[in-house]
Design an enzyme around this catalytic site. Structure first.
Site, PDB file in Angstrom:
ATOM      1  N   ARG A 155       0.861  -1.175   0.000  1.00 55.45           N
ATOM      2  CA  ARG A 155       0.000   0.000   0.000  1.00 55.45           C
ATOM      3  C   ARG A 155       0.907   1.237   0.000  1.00 55.45           C
ATOM      4  NH1 ARG A 155      -2.472  -0.536   6.070  1.00 55.45           N
ATOM      5  NH2 ARG A 155      -2.716  -2.674   5.300  1.00 55.45           N
TER       6      ARG A 155
ATOM      7  N   VAL B  51       2.815  -3.872   7.554  1.00 57.17           N
ATOM      8  CA  VAL B  51       3.491  -5.172   7.659  1.00 57.17           C
ATOM      9  C   VAL B  51       2.605  -6.160   8.414  1.00 57.17           C
ATOM     10  CG1 VAL B  51       5.458  -6.399   8.657  1.00 57.17           C
ATOM     11  CG2 VAL B  51       5.816  -4.237   7.469  1.00 57.17           C
ATOM     12  N   ASP B  52       2.014  -5.696   9.512  1.00 60.69           N
ATOM     13  CA  ASP B  52       1.128  -6.560  10.299  1.00 60.69           C
ATOM     14  C   ASP B  52      -0.059  -7.040   9.474  1.00 60.69           C
ATOM     15  OD1 ASP B  52       2.772  -6.198  12.459  1.00 60.69           O
ATOM     16  OD2 ASP B  52       1.573  -4.575  13.328  1.00 60.69           O
ATOM     17  N   GLU B  53      -0.425  -6.269   8.467  1.00 63.57           N
ATOM     18  CA  GLU B  53      -1.568  -6.615   7.627  1.00 63.57           C
ATOM     19  C   GLU B  53      -1.132  -7.173   6.274  1.00 63.57           C
ATOM     20  OE1 GLU B  53      -3.871  -3.031   7.584  1.00 63.57           O
ATOM     21  OE2 GLU B  53      -4.461  -3.218   9.689  1.00 63.57           O
ATOM     22  N   SER B  54       0.110  -7.674   6.236  1.00 61.68           N
ATOM     23  CA  SER B  54       0.670  -8.395   5.074  1.00 61.68           C
ATOM     24  C   SER B  54       1.013  -7.517   3.881  1.00 61.68           C
ATOM     25  CB  SER B  54      -0.279  -9.527   4.625  1.00 61.68           C
ATOM     26  OG  SER B  54      -0.450 -10.462   5.669  1.00 61.68           O
TER      27      SER B  54
END
Length: 449
Positions: free
Chosen positions: A337, A382-385
């Site tokens: 993103r 990053v936590d959400e890929s």
């Protein structure tokens, strides 16, 4: 008050002052002493019979005295016993240390360190026997065109008896071109060299703006102009692009070739300045390269095709203009993103660190405060890929060249590379930022002198 005789006579194990102040220790009568057994003296037997509730103890150190003047406070004798035991254990430990550091008159630690050094040296020597050295020390493997180009360099030697590095010296002398990094291993320069730390090998010919994805193989002597393989994934060893950068000009990289032969020709055309004396040699070398490829039926991937294939995978350009590659699902929009700020806004933030008229400490604090929300959003991504987001910001901060941002840069690159299964790049980035230099002579052999 007169002192009583200790029940263990002069064989008493206790030497603490409190015990000695309470009891006499006369010499044991001859008739009450047991015979020596192999040089070990045995404590005398008790003259008084044991009471039914008492148990015979294995050693004097486990017995608490019961008939002295302090029977009303037995904890004193217990403390004495513990003090004696502590003294004994301390002495035993000291003797153990002396034994460990006194092997045949030599210091134990020196022997241990020598054995470790010999083991490391043996492992290093074994690595030097194969190309496994490159993967082990540089954390990457080389593509086929690399080894073919080395064969071509070997053909430049007029005398087969010349050393392996004669081809390197030939190119350096004629075209001011240094073949470095893994080429130096093939030339035997690492064989017998002084051992370095792991980070020294990862920093070998790594220029100031070189990201972990880049590995130098050509350098124009005495300048920051250098060429190298570009890997988006550490394990890549087929069809790699070759990029060029001049560290004196900044962080931007340009893809110039699809193999080492084309990169060499590009160098001769764009970075080597021929003189009237070298013009003939230059033309002859260009023809020789083409002939070598034809004679050996070599055909490598060309720049245009490789660049088109890679462009499809690029998710962001970044400051170095080469772009970053991260897995991205266009249907689910998962993998990347955009940053909270544009490249222009990010550069404006970082520009404060270059303003000499303001206090640098205050400028750093202000920049970090402005960057923190952007970095937080990237880490959430990053936590959400969306791993590519943190990679983009980390690379941008690295390319800004500001060492004050290394800690923040590392906090972005480490999770990004980790989630992308590129741990080799973590090691390279950390080693580089630990000793990042603007020098142009970045050889490990200068470090290990």
């Amino acid at each position: 008050m007169p002192k009583e005789d200790c029940k263990y006579w002069d064989k008493c194990y206790q030497r603490n002052p409190v015990h000695l102040s309470k009891y006499n220790h006369p010499e044991m009568p001859k008739e009450n002493e047991e015979d020596n057994v192999e040089g070990r003296k045995v404590a005398p037997k008790r003259s008084a019979p044991l009471q039914p509730e008492e148990k015979e103890e294995d050693t004097p150190a486990q017995t608490v005295e019961k008939d002295g003047p302090n029977t009303s406070n037995p904890s004193i004798d217990i403390e004495n016993e513990e003090e004696a035991r502590g003294s004994y254990e301390s002495e035993t430990a000291e003797l153990h240390r002396e034994a460990m550091t006194n092997i045949s008159g030599k210091n134990y630690m020196e022997i241990l360190e020598k054995r470790i050094r010999l083991s490391i040296q043996k492992e290093y020597d074994n690595l030097c026997e194969s190309n496994e050295f490159i993967r082990h020390k540089f954390l990457v493997e080389m593509p086929p065109d690399f080894y073919e180009f080395w064969k071509y360099v070997g053909s430049l030697k007029s005398d087969p008896a010349k050393p392996k590095d004669a081809g390197l010296e030939h190119l350096d002398k004629l075209f001011q071109l240094q073949l470095v990094g893994p080429f130096e291993f093939l030339a035997g320069k690492f064989h017998g060299a002084k051992l370095g730390e792991p980070g020294d090998y990862l920093r070998h010919w790594r220029f100031y703006y070189d990201p972990p994805e880049f590995q130098t193989i050509f350098v124009r002597r005495g300048t920051g102009i250098h060429y190298g393989y570009w890997r988006d994934v550490p394990q890549d060893k087929e069809n790699l692009l070759i990029a060029r950068n001049d560290s004196a000009s900044g962080c931007e990289f340009k893809f110039v070739a699809g193999n080492a032969f084309d990169a060499f020709l590009y160098y001769l055309e764009h970075d080597f300045v021929a003189t009237p004396f070298s013009a003939g040699q230059l033309a002859g070398t260009k023809k020789a390269v083409t002939k070598y490829l034809s004679d050996n039926s070599l055909e490598f991937a060309q720049l245009d095709r490789l660049q088109r294939e890679r462009t499809k995978k690029v998710v962001a350009k970044t400051f170095h203009r080469a772009g970053i590659v991260a897995p991205f699902d266009r249907k689910t929009q998962l993998g990347y993103r955009s940053l909270l700020v544009s490249d222009v806004e990010l550069k404006k933030m970082l520009a404060m660190l270059e303003r000499k008229e303001i206090d640098q400490v205050a400028a750093k604090q202000t920049v970090l405060e402005k960057l923190q929300p952007v970095a937080n959003a990237a880490n959430i991504a990053v936590d959400e890929s969306d791993f590519g987001t943190a990679l983009e910001l980390g690379i941008d901060l690295f390319c800004s060249g500001h060492k004050e941002l290394h800690l923040l840069t590392s906090s972005l690159l480490v999770p990004a590379y980790s989630m992308l299964s590129r741990p080799q790049f973590i090691a390279i980035a950390k080693a580089h930022m630990e000793q990042r230099s603007r020098d142009i002579n970045l050889s490990i052999f200068e470090v290990l002198k």
